[in-house]
Each structure stands twice: as C-alpha cells, then as structure tokens.
Design a protein around this motif. Structure first.
Motif, PDB file in Angstrom:
ATOM      1  N   UNK A  65      48.963  26.812  43.403  1.00 55.66           N
ATOM      2  CA  UNK A  65      48.413  25.471  43.641  1.00 55.66           C
ATOM      3  C   UNK A  65      49.314  24.501  42.880  1.00 55.66           C
ATOM      4  N   UNK A  66      49.739  23.439  43.550  1.00 58.91           N
ATOM      5  CA  UNK A  66      50.561  22.431  42.884  1.00 58.91           C
ATOM      6  C   UNK A  66      49.986  21.063  43.240  1.00 58.91           C
ATOM      7  N   UNK A  67      49.141  20.561  42.339  1.00 63.83           N
ATOM      8  CA  UNK A  67      48.443  19.304  42.584  1.00 63.83           C
ATOM      9  C   UNK A  67      48.523  18.436  41.332  1.00 63.83           C
ATOM     10  N   UNK A  68      49.036  17.200  41.469  1.00 63.10           N
ATOM     11  CA  UNK A  68      49.713  16.595  42.610  1.00 63.10           C
ATOM     12  C   UNK A  68      50.958  17.410  42.992  1.00 63.10           C
TER      13      UNK A  68
ATOM     14  N   UNK B 272      53.178  14.901  47.243  1.00 65.39           N
ATOM     15  CA  UNK B 272      52.403  13.922  46.484  1.00 65.39           C
ATOM     16  C   UNK B 272      50.905  14.014  46.722  1.00 65.39           C
ATOM     17  N   UNK B 273      50.458  15.080  47.386  1.00 70.68           N
ATOM     18  CA  UNK B 273      49.038  15.199  47.709  1.00 70.68           C
ATOM     19  C   UNK B 273      48.243  15.788  46.542  1.00 70.68           C
ATOM     20  N   UNK B 274      46.945  15.458  46.521  1.00 67.21           N
ATOM     21  CA  UNK B 274      46.087  15.858  45.411  1.00 67.21           C
ATOM     22  C   UNK B 274      44.856  16.595  45.955  1.00 67.21           C
ATOM     23  N   UNK B 275      44.559  17.737  45.398  1.00 66.62           N
ATOM     24  CA  UNK B 275      43.378  18.495  45.822  1.00 66.62           C
ATOM     25  C   UNK B 275      42.138  17.975  45.086  1.00 66.62           C
ATOM     26  N   UNK B 276      41.029  17.887  45.846  1.00 65.01           N
ATOM     27  CA  UNK B 276      39.777  17.422  45.240  1.00 65.01           C
ATOM     28  C   UNK B 276      39.069  18.593  44.564  1.00 65.01           C
ATOM     29  N   UNK B 277      38.098  18.258  43.754  1.00 60.96           N
ATOM     30  CA  UNK B 277      37.277  19.272  43.083  1.00 60.96           C
ATOM     31  C   UNK B 277      36.656  20.221  44.110  1.00 60.96           C
ATOM     32  N   UNK B 278      36.143  19.660  45.210  1.00 57.58           N
ATOM     33  CA  UNK B 278      35.469  20.493  46.219  1.00 57.58           C
ATOM     34  C   UNK B 278      36.468  21.445  46.882  1.00 57.58           C
ATOM     35  N   UNK B 279      37.655  20.949  47.199  1.00 54.79           N
ATOM     36  CA  UNK B 279      38.673  21.815  47.826  1.00 54.79           C
ATOM     37  C   UNK B 279      39.077  22.936  46.870  1.00 54.79           C
TER      38      UNK B 279
ATOM     39  N   UNK C 286      45.524  32.608  40.119  1.00 57.36           N
ATOM     40  CA  UNK C 286      45.952  31.276  40.564  1.00 57.36           C
ATOM     41  C   UNK C 286      47.043  30.821  39.601  1.00 57.36           C
ATOM     42  N   UNK C 287      48.176  30.445  40.169  1.00 58.58           N
ATOM     43  CA  UNK C 287      49.217  29.820  39.364  1.00 58.58           C
ATOM     44  C   UNK C 287      49.101  28.331  39.650  1.00 58.58           C
ATOM     45  N   UNK C 288      48.631  27.568  38.668  1.00 57.04           N
ATOM     46  CA  UNK C 288      48.343  26.155  38.892  1.00 57.04           C
ATOM     47  C   UNK C 288      49.384  25.296  38.183  1.00 57.04           C
ATOM     48  N   UNK C 289      50.298  24.754  38.986  1.00 55.28           N
ATOM     49  CA  UNK C 289      51.380  23.932  38.443  1.00 55.28           C
ATOM     50  C   UNK C 289      50.890  22.486  38.376  1.00 55.28           C
ATOM     51  N   UNK C 290      50.625  22.024  37.146  1.00 57.26           N
ATOM     52  CA  UNK C 290      50.000  20.713  36.958  1.00 57.26           C
ATOM     53  C   UNK C 290      50.952  19.709  36.306  1.00 57.26           C
ATOM     54  N   UNK C 291      52.245  19.904  36.576  1.00 59.31           N
ATOM     55  CA  UNK C 291      53.253  19.092  35.889  1.00 59.31           C
ATOM     56  C   UNK C 291      53.168  17.588  36.229  1.00 59.31           C
ATOM     57  N   UNK C 292      52.597  17.264  37.415  1.00 61.44           N
ATOM     58  CA  UNK C 292      52.472  15.837  37.778  1.00 61.44           C
ATOM     59  C   UNK C 292      51.073  15.287  37.497  1.00 61.44           C
ATOM     60  N   UNK C 293      50.332  16.003  36.660  1.00 57.55           N
ATOM     61  CA  UNK C 293      48.943  15.654  36.354  1.00 57.55           C
ATOM     62  C   UNK C 293      48.712  14.177  36.050  1.00 57.55           C
TER      63      UNK C 293
ATOM     64  N   UNK D 283      49.312   9.841  38.889  1.00 54.07           N
ATOM     65  CA  UNK D 283      48.288   9.785  39.931  1.00 54.07           C
ATOM     66  C   UNK D 283      47.908   8.334  40.180  1.00 54.07           C
ATOM     67  N   UNK D 284      47.713   7.983  41.467  1.00 54.54           N
ATOM     68  CA  UNK D 284      47.470   6.583  41.834  1.00 54.54           C
ATOM     69  C   UNK D 284      46.182   6.457  42.659  1.00 54.54           C
ATOM     70  N   UNK D 285      45.823   5.224  42.959  1.00 54.29           N
ATOM     71  CA  UNK D 285      44.746   4.917  43.901  1.00 54.29           C
ATOM     72  C   UNK D 285      43.382   5.465  43.469  1.00 54.29           C
ATOM     73  N   UNK D 286      43.172   5.589  42.163  1.00 60.04           N
ATOM     74  CA  UNK D 286      41.853   6.029  41.693  1.00 60.04           C
ATOM     75  C   UNK D 286      41.595   7.525  41.848  1.00 60.04           C
ATOM     76  N   UNK D 287      42.579   8.287  42.312  1.00 64.85           N
ATOM     77  CA  UNK D 287      42.400   9.743  42.393  1.00 64.85           C
ATOM     78  C   UNK D 287      42.315  10.317  40.985  1.00 64.85           C
ATOM     79  N   UNK D 288      41.646  11.478  40.862  1.00 66.21           N
ATOM     80  CA  UNK D 288      41.530  12.135  39.559  1.00 66.21           C
ATOM     81  C   UNK D 288      42.161  13.518  39.648  1.00 66.21           C
ATOM     82  N   UNK D 289      42.795  13.903  38.561  1.00 67.90           N
ATOM     83  CA  UNK D 289      43.344  15.258  38.525  1.00 67.90           C
ATOM     84  C   UNK D 289      42.253  16.231  38.087  1.00 67.90           C
ATOM     85  N   UNK D 290      42.100  17.303  38.852  1.00 67.62           N
ATOM     86  CA  UNK D 290      41.178  18.374  38.458  1.00 67.62           C
ATOM     87  C   UNK D 290      42.004  19.644  38.310  1.00 67.62           C
ATOM     88  N   UNK D 291      41.843  20.312  37.168  1.00 67.41           N
ATOM     89  CA  UNK D 291      42.487  21.614  37.019  1.00 67.41           C
ATOM     90  C   UNK D 291      41.541  22.661  37.590  1.00 67.41           C
ATOM     91  N   UNK D 292      42.083  23.531  38.435  1.00 70.21           N
ATOM     92  CA  UNK D 292      41.231  24.553  39.055  1.00 70.21           C
ATOM     93  C   UNK D 292      40.579  25.439  37.987  1.00 70.21           C
TER      94      UNK D 292
END
Ligand code: PMP
Ligand code: GLU
Length: 395
Positions: A169-172, A177-184, A199-206, A209-218
């Motif tokens: 998973x690489x979010x963002x 540049x896409x961001x996964x939501x908590x539900x996804x 799960x290998x979760x690459x969160x280097x662009x944590x 983030x723009x437009x009010x999106x929030x970063x969620x770590x899986x």
C-alpha cells in the motif's frame, strides 16, 4: 562471463535515470525544465543542518548501533504515537539508508523464493525490482483513472494464490497522488488478516496531503493488522532531505530483528551525522511542512488546470504527494514533431529532444498511456515547461 541471473534481471530506476539525464543536460548549459525528480526543490531547514554540524563538531562521527541510535528511535516512536495513534517501542524501529533501503530490508526479511507480492499499478518504479531482489514475484493489480487509481479488497482477493505473501500500500501514492480512505483500508486490512498476509505500507508522502484529506495508516485500523504491517517512512520528502539518506520502518520486533541483523552485515549503521539531523527534523519545528504544502497546492492547481486545457492531454487531480499523471492516450498512434508516438517512452523522448522538457514515461510505472510530471519545482518552471509542451503539440 557467467553473472548473476537475478542481477541481470533488474532494470535501472527510470526516475533516477531521467533526473540524471536532465541534470547533465543542464550542466552542459541547456535550458532543461525538469519534471522528473521526485525531490522537493526546497532547501533542508537551517535547524536540521545545524544539528548535523553540531554532530560533526561534537565528534559524533563513529559507528552507531546498526539499526540506529536510541534517541532517534524514541523520537520516531513519539512521531508514530502523535501522528498515527500507534504505539511502538524502539525495538520495533529500524533506521536505514533512506526509505528505499527500508523497503529492500523489508522484502528481504519477509520473502522466501517464489513468494508473491501484490502491487497496485501504476506503481512506484522500484517496488517490482525490490521484490525481485528478494527472490519473490511481483503480481500487479491494474487500476484506472475511473477508480481513482486505487485497487479494492475485491480486486486483491481475485489476485490471491497460495503463494501470496504481502500487499503493498502506498498512500499517498507515487506516481498517482491518490489517498486511500479509512474505509478502503479497513476492507484491505480484513482481507490481509483473514489470509495471514503482510502489508507493506509505504507512508513516505504522509505529510504531503491537500484538499482536507487525512492520512490513515493501515496499521491503525486494529491490532491484528498492526502485527502484520511493516510501515515504511523517512525524512526525504517531508523535510527536503533526499540526500541525507534516512528512512525507517516500524514492524513486529521479530521482523525488526531480522532487518537489523541483515543491515549489520550489509551497511552497518546509517550515517551517524544524518541520524542526528533526522532527529532534529522529526522532533523539531515542523514549519517547513506547511510552507511546502502551500507551495505544492498552488503548483498542482496550476498544472492540473493547464494540462486539461491542452488538446490531446488530460489528468485527474491528485490529492497528495507531488506528482501528476498526465494522460497521453489520445496522442498514441499519432505523430508529434514528425515522430510516431507508440507509447510513453516515445513521448518523453520527443519532449526532451525537441523542447528540453524532462518527465518520466509511465512505462516504468506499469502504465504506458501516461507520463509522470513532478511539481516539486518552481511555478515559473512549471509554467515554462507546460507552455513548451503546448507549443510543440500545437505544431
Ligand atoms: N517510497 C516512495 C513511494 C518514493 O517515492 C520514494 C522516493 N525516493 C521512496 C520510497 C524512497 O525515499 P528515500 O529512499 O529517499 O527515503
Ligand atoms: N522517489 C522519487 C521519484 O520517484 C525519487 C527518485 C527515486 O528514488 O526513484 O522520483
């Protein structure tokens, strides 16, 4: 010569290759606009540089523990608690020579020959090669602009085999540049827990983030998925520290131990001075992040609007990182500046040759209908570069 078959199967990083080519042309005096490098154009903040200078002057110039100094690991644990609501102890943190090295360590630690690692496409160019370097097999799940370049738990389920070992998973995301939501993420987490997958979760662009999106770590979805997740992060992008080479992982203590043992033979500790600089970055003033985010939003908005105004080109709006995937599918099969465009490599070649604009062909990201532009460069360069592309396509 009878060389390593595995070594021969690894292709070079196209992102680094384009960047090197553009920098070389610039050094030769050519007026190149570089959209290639995924590298903030900001300088490393002063207080971070000062911490490094103090480390040198204080004689902090010897080997450190292979997996990093305790102060830095503690600061990384505090960061995980504060930013992601995650509890880790220093024994779960391994500091490495950039997040790239953290990812390589991760696949080396979890993969056996023939294991499959699921990667959403478009993907960052290095993932498949890193998986292959661990004798494992990359398995791609294609995504589309319509699905926001995101894969779903259902798609992942269809790609599972008895050999599936992990999901990236690489979010963002780089390059979309896409961001996964908590539900996804929760759906993907349930699937991974049900099938015992890492799960290998690459969160280097944590932080980008723009437009009010929030970063969620899986890993924050529940404790079970946390046990199965290796989080990868680093200071390169957040603090404009690409050259310092500090990345880190948070994982189960068992995985951390394997990575630390391997690293102790492969590279020893990451650079002692850079570790002190990373400590200052993570625990110090976070002002640079807000400054960069404000600049990136302005640049992104201009870039997206301009691209969508040029006939033959289009793009969707990315909500994080600093890349735009430009759709060139309308141009494929046609001629640009007398050259037939069969795919993203041809398009990138023509741009570099005819108007000295460097961007990364989508072929390296598993999507030949697109090219990647980084907006980690000044608005002036972005304006100039896109005007050159527009003028060339008009001809
Ligand atoms: N992951 C992703 C998605 C990236 O784009 C990069 C960029 N280099 C990295 C990891 C590695 O970063 P670094 O090695 O500079 O810490
Ligand atoms: N990750 C950045 C990019 O994708 C930097 C280059 C690299 O490390 O590959 O452009």
């Amino acid at each position: 010569m009878n060389l390593s078959k595995k070594g021969l199967s690894i292709s070079p990083s196209s992102t680094l290759a384009i960047d090197a080519k553009a920098k070389k042309m610039k050094a030769e005096g050519l007026d190149v606009i570089g959209f290639g490098a995924g590298e903030p154009d900001f300088d490393t903040p002063e207080h971070i540089k000062k911490a490094a200078i103090a480390a040198i002057e204080g004689g902090f110039t010897k080997y450190t523990p292979a997996s990093g100094i305790l102060d830095l690991k503690k600061a990384i644990c505090d960061k995980f608690k504060q930013d992601n609501g995650l509890d880790y102890t220093p024994a779960q943190i391994v500091v490495s020579n950039g997040a790239k090295h953290s990812l390589v360590n991760t696949f080396q630690a979890i993969c056996n020959p023939g294991d499959e690692v699921i990667i959403p496409a478009p993907y960052w160019v290095s993932y498949p090669e890193m998986v292959k370097m661990a004798d494992a097999v990359p398995v791609f799940v294609p995504t589309t602009e319509e699905s926001g370049f995101k894969f779903t738990a259902e798609q992942i389920k269809a790609a599972l085999t008895p050999k599936t070992k992990a999901i990236i998973i690489n979010s963002p995301s780089n390059p979309t540049g896409m961001i996964y939501s908590q539900a996804e993420l929760a759906e993907i987490a349930d699937l991974a827990v049900a099938h015992g997958l890492f799960i290998v979760s690459d969160e280097i662009y944590e932080k980008l983030i723009y437009d009010g999106y929030k970063h969620v770590s899986i890993a924050s979805i529940n404790d079970k998925i946390k046990q199965q997740t290796i989080i990868v992060n680093g200071v390169s992008k957040t603090y404009a520290m690409t050259g310092w080479r500090i990345g880190y992982t948070a994982s189960s203590p068992e995985i951390a131990k394997i990575m630390s043992n391997m690293q102790s033979h492969a590279t020893s500790n990451p650079n002692s001075i850079a570790q002190k600089a990373a400590l200052a970055a993570i625990s110090g003033d976070q002002g640079i992040v807000a400054t960069m985010v404000a600049a990136f939003i302005e640049r992104r908005n201009y870039m997206v609007k301009k691209i969508n105004s040029i006939p033959g080109l289009s793009c969707v709006t990315p909500n994080g990182a600093f890349y735009v995937m430009m759709n060139i599918s309308q141009l494929i099969g046609s001629e640009v500046a007398g050259r037939k465009i069969n795919g993203s490599d041809d398009f990138a070649d023509v741009l570099l040759e005819k108007v000295q604009v460097a961007l990364v062909p989508g072929s390296g990201f598993g999507i030949d209908s697109h090219v990647r532009l980084s907006y980690a460069t000044s608005l002036e360069n972005i304006t100039k570069g896109l005007e050159r592309i527009e003028a060339l396509l008009k001809k």
